[in-house]
Write a protein that holds these residues in place. Structure first.
Motif, PDB file in Angstrom:
ATOM      1  N   ALA A  19      11.845  59.344  95.171  1.00  0.00           N
ATOM      2  CA  ALA A  19      12.061  59.995  93.881  1.00  0.00           C
ATOM      3  C   ALA A  19      11.649  59.077  92.742  1.00  0.00           C
ATOM      4  N   GLU A  20      11.944  57.782  92.841  1.00  0.00           N
ATOM      5  CA  GLU A  20      11.587  56.829  91.788  1.00  0.00           C
ATOM      6  C   GLU A  20      10.077  56.673  91.653  1.00  0.00           C
ATOM      7  N   GLU A  21       9.335  56.817  92.752  1.00  0.00           N
ATOM      8  CA  GLU A  21       7.883  56.665  92.709  1.00  0.00           C
ATOM      9  C   GLU A  21       7.216  57.796  91.932  1.00  0.00           C
ATOM     10  N   HIS A  22       7.894  58.939  91.785  1.00  0.00           N
ATOM     11  CA  HIS A  22       7.311  60.091  91.107  1.00  0.00           C
ATOM     12  C   HIS A  22       7.878  60.295  89.710  1.00  0.00           C
ATOM     13  N   VAL A  23       8.564  59.298  89.175  1.00  0.00           N
ATOM     14  CA  VAL A  23       9.143  59.389  87.844  1.00  0.00           C
ATOM     15  C   VAL A  23       8.059  59.184  86.793  1.00  0.00           C
ATOM     16  N   THR A  24       8.117  59.973  85.733  1.00  0.00           N
ATOM     17  CA  THR A  24       7.175  59.821  84.627  1.00  0.00           C
ATOM     18  C   THR A  24       7.393  58.454  83.986  1.00  0.00           C
ATOM     19  N   PRO A  25       6.321  57.689  83.754  1.00  0.00           N
ATOM     20  CA  PRO A  25       6.477  56.344  83.174  1.00  0.00           C
ATOM     21  C   PRO A  25       7.146  56.353  81.800  1.00  0.00           C
ATOM     22  N   VAL A  26       7.921  55.308  81.539  1.00  0.00           N
ATOM     23  CA  VAL A  26       8.573  55.130  80.242  1.00  0.00           C
ATOM     24  C   VAL A  26       7.512  55.144  79.153  1.00  0.00           C
ATOM     25  N   GLY A  27       7.805  55.822  78.065  1.00  0.00           N
ATOM     26  CA  GLY A  27       6.885  55.848  76.930  1.00  0.00           C
ATOM     27  C   GLY A  27       5.867  56.968  76.973  1.00  0.00           C
ATOM     28  N   THR A  28       5.820  57.734  78.078  1.00  0.00           N
ATOM     29  CA  THR A  28       4.896  58.862  78.153  1.00  0.00           C
ATOM     30  C   THR A  28       5.255  59.850  77.045  1.00  0.00           C
ATOM     31  N   GLU A  29       4.260  60.320  76.315  1.00  0.00           N
ATOM     32  CA  GLU A  29       4.498  61.215  75.176  1.00  0.00           C
ATOM     33  C   GLU A  29       4.007  62.620  75.477  1.00  0.00           C
ATOM     34  N   VAL A  30       4.795  63.606  75.040  1.00  0.00           N
ATOM     35  CA  VAL A  30       4.449  65.010  75.206  1.00  0.00           C
ATOM     36  C   VAL A  30       4.689  65.713  73.879  1.00  0.00           C
ATOM     37  N   VAL A  31       3.699  66.437  73.386  1.00  0.00           N
ATOM     38  CA  VAL A  31       3.887  67.246  72.180  1.00  0.00           C
ATOM     39  C   VAL A  31       4.690  68.473  72.602  1.00  0.00           C
ATOM     40  N   VAL A  32       5.788  68.742  71.888  1.00  0.00           N
ATOM     41  CA  VAL A  32       6.687  69.842  72.238  1.00  0.00           C
ATOM     42  C   VAL A  32       6.710  70.864  71.104  1.00  0.00           C
ATOM     43  N   PRO A  33       7.052  72.116  71.426  1.00  0.00           N
ATOM     44  CA  PRO A  33       7.006  73.163  70.402  1.00  0.00           C
ATOM     45  C   PRO A  33       8.179  73.189  69.437  1.00  0.00           C
ATOM     46  N   GLU A  34       9.274  72.515  69.803  1.00  0.00           N
ATOM     47  CA  GLU A  34      10.473  72.611  68.962  1.00  0.00           C
ATOM     48  C   GLU A  34      11.340  71.367  69.129  1.00  0.00           C
ATOM     49  N   ALA A  35      12.189  71.137  68.146  1.00  0.00           N
ATOM     50  CA  ALA A  35      13.140  70.016  68.228  1.00  0.00           C
ATOM     51  C   ALA A  35      14.180  70.311  69.303  1.00  0.00           C
ATOM     52  N   PRO A  36      14.764  69.254  69.893  1.00  0.00           N
ATOM     53  CA  PRO A  36      15.825  69.487  70.885  1.00  0.00           C
ATOM     54  C   PRO A  36      17.097  69.980  70.196  1.00  0.00           C
ATOM     55  N   PRO A  37      17.982  70.607  70.976  1.00  0.00           N
ATOM     56  CA  PRO A  37      19.291  70.977  70.412  1.00  0.00           C
ATOM     57  C   PRO A  37      20.077  69.718  70.046  1.00  0.00           C
ATOM     58  N   LEU A  38      21.201  69.908  69.390  1.00  0.00           N
ATOM     59  CA  LEU A  38      22.073  68.769  69.085  1.00  0.00           C
ATOM     60  C   LEU A  38      22.564  68.142  70.387  1.00  0.00           C
ATOM     61  N   PRO A  39      22.775  66.815  70.410  1.00  0.00           N
ATOM     62  CA  PRO A  39      23.262  66.159  71.632  1.00  0.00           C
ATOM     63  C   PRO A  39      24.625  66.717  72.054  1.00  0.00           C
ATOM     64  N   GLU A  40      24.843  66.747  73.358  1.00  0.00           N
ATOM     65  CA  GLU A  40      26.149  67.145  73.876  1.00  0.00           C
ATOM     66  C   GLU A  40      27.094  65.950  73.790  1.00  0.00           C
ATOM     67  N   ASN A  89       9.326  63.289  64.932  1.00  0.00           N
ATOM     68  CA  ASN A  89       8.455  64.156  64.136  1.00  0.00           C
ATOM     69  C   ASN A  89       7.300  63.295  63.661  1.00  0.00           C
ATOM     70  N   ARG A  90       6.085  63.750  63.879  1.00  0.00           N
ATOM     71  CA  ARG A  90       4.891  63.035  63.416  1.00  0.00           C
ATOM     72  C   ARG A  90       4.011  64.018  62.659  1.00  0.00           C
ATOM     73  N   GLY A  91       4.212  64.039  61.375  1.00  0.00           N
ATOM     74  CA  GLY A  91       3.475  65.000  60.560  1.00  0.00           C
ATOM     75  C   GLY A  91       3.884  66.405  60.955  1.00  0.00           C
ATOM     76  N   ASP A  92       2.905  67.210  61.388  1.00  0.00           N
ATOM     77  CA  ASP A  92       3.222  68.587  61.793  1.00  0.00           C
ATOM     78  C   ASP A  92       3.473  68.702  63.294  1.00  0.00           C
ATOM     79  N   LYS A  93       3.539  67.572  64.011  1.00  0.00           N
ATOM     80  CA  LYS A  93       3.778  67.592  65.459  1.00  0.00           C
ATOM     81  C   LYS A  93       5.170  67.074  65.788  1.00  0.00           C
ATOM     82  N   ARG A  94       5.710  67.605  66.880  1.00  0.00           N
ATOM     83  CA  ARG A  94       6.980  67.129  67.430  1.00  0.00           C
ATOM     84  C   ARG A  94       6.667  66.507  68.779  1.00  0.00           C
TER      85      ARG A  94
END
Length: 103
Positions: A19-40, A89-94
């Motif tokens: 499972a650890e071998e298939h983990v996305t590397p730290v710092g990988t960036e993904v442009v997302v369509p919306e902000a996350p909800p408030l933290p639980e 938030n980076r300009g018009d991107k999240r």
């Protein structure tokens, strides 16, 4: 009985390593369509033993926002530091930035 327990422990260790071998590397960036909800709100429990690190709960992007609950984790190697995932938030991107163990 002892052999069964040893086989189960060995199988768990292999599964965890796989499972650890298939983990996305730290710092990988993904442009997302919306902000996350408030933290639980979560409560930190007592550490299960010496050397464990509290990994706080956080929202992660997996085609939608998913809450990863806080937990105690043992660093995979000496000197490893937990980096929490974050959102910017980076300009018009999240952008979602993957967290994980940094060596």
């Amino acid at each position: 009985m002892v052999l069964l327990a040893a086989a189960l422990v060995g199988g768990c260790a292999q599964h965890q390593k796989a499972a650890e071998e298939h983990v996305t590397p730290v710092g990988t960036e993904v442009v997302v369509p919306e902000a996350p909800p408030l933290p639980e709100v979560e409560t930190m429990t007592i550490a299960p033993g010496p050397g464990y690190v509290w990994v706080p709960g956080a929202w992660s992007w997996r085609t939608q926002w998913v809450w990863d609950h806080g937990r105690w984790a043992y660093p995979p190697q000496a000197g490893a530091i937990w980096v929490s995932p974050r959102y910017e938030n980076r300009g018009d991107k999240r952008v979602f930035i993957q967290g994980g163990w940094k060596y």
